[in-house]
Design a protein around this motif. Sequence first.
Motif, mmCIF file in Angstrom:
data_model
loop_
_atom_site.group_PDB
_atom_site.id
_atom_site.type_symbol
_atom_site.label_atom_id
_atom_site.label_comp_id
_atom_site.label_asym_id
_atom_site.label_seq_id
_atom_site.Cartn_x
_atom_site.Cartn_y
_atom_site.Cartn_z
ATOM 1 N N THR A 33 68.983 37.185 -6.609
ATOM 2 C CA THR A 33 67.810 37.242 -5.738
ATOM 3 C C THR A 33 66.733 36.306 -6.277
ATOM 4 O O THR A 33 66.921 35.643 -7.307
ATOM 5 C CB THR A 33 67.265 38.675 -5.657
ATOM 6 N N ASP A 36 60.457 36.521 -5.649
ATOM 7 C CA ASP A 36 59.676 37.029 -4.515
ATOM 8 C C ASP A 36 60.226 38.353 -3.999
ATOM 9 O O ASP A 36 59.511 39.111 -3.334
ATOM 10 C CB ASP A 36 59.662 36.012 -3.375
ATOM 11 N N ASP A 37 61.493 38.636 -4.283
ATOM 12 C CA ASP A 37 62.116 39.882 -3.828
ATOM 13 C C ASP A 37 61.842 41.055 -4.767
ATOM 14 O O ASP A 37 62.252 42.186 -4.470
ATOM 15 C CB ASP A 37 63.633 39.700 -3.699
#
Length: 350
Positions: A33, A36-37
């Motif tokens: 990922t 930002d996740d």
Amino acid sequence: MIGALRSVFLACAFMTAAGFASGNGSNISYSVTSFDDLDGWAADDHTAAFDTFLNTCIDFDDPDWTSLCAVAQTHSRETARSFFELFFRPVLIQDGKDGLFTGYFEPELEGSRVPTSRFRYPVYKMPPEAKASNPWLSRREILTSGVMDNRGLEIAWVDDPVELFFLQIQGSGRIRMTNGSTLRVGYGGANGHNYRSIGVELVRRGVYSAHQVSAQVIKNWVRRNPAAGVELLFHNPSYVFFREVRRVSSADGPLGAMNRSVTAMRSIAVDPAYTPLGAPVWVEKDGAGKLRRLMIAQDTGSAIKGAQRADIFFGTGDAAGQAAGRLRDPGRMLVLLPIQRAYALLPDGF
């Protein structure tokens, strides 16, 4: 840890710290990922995590990790966030089990170097025959047969057998001596018997429901029921021996599985079959008092099994113990791996 014997697997620690162990089983999945996740990533104190990372990264011997450690040592603390974002990628590792976070701590006991009418319960070093036999005698046999008597195996004496029992569960702790000094003890071996939870036993007997059981509840029950309490402690045949730890400053945390001090609320115990020891881990703990924090995998424990399982170190003393004992919350954790390691985990052709 509450409810399971903490174990210091030093050999395992250094084998898995070098790279990434892929876990056991075929139902493991990996998802790379972006930062930002990660819920709350920007608001965290990355400098605190960076300092904790530096504490153990020098023990890596794999080229990917040693090069990152070398880079980290040239970074200023003010650029900690950019260091993690430049050189790592968050990886969600799943094995089909829900995430679970619990807590552990370093107990503090009152003690003496010599036995007195108050300090009657010995903290033992491991006898040589226990090292040569696996399993050795049970807890009941060790404490009632006289096999430990008059052998000079006592490190210290403490005033509370219940606190001593929970010191064995945690695997390390501090003993405040009568002269004002502090003695630190660490895991020195065990008798080889499997741990049996006395909390589970109280639930089985119908004394408590599962949601009522905590370390403090167990301690109070044993103290209210002295004779039955002794028998309850004997229900767990596992027995932990200790060693005196002299090289760790009293200002630092206890030694974890990498033989370095762990840091309160920044160090976690993990399953090294899935998470490399020394790796940064992003924790998203839900439940009461949500926690979003970058921590470092610096410890292990026999109850910590699975890709989404971690034990958070809360610190030293009673307040830390009470907070750790209450923690049993869901959530998820993502391991920060060197970029090339992260993408190598994805299926071919992804």
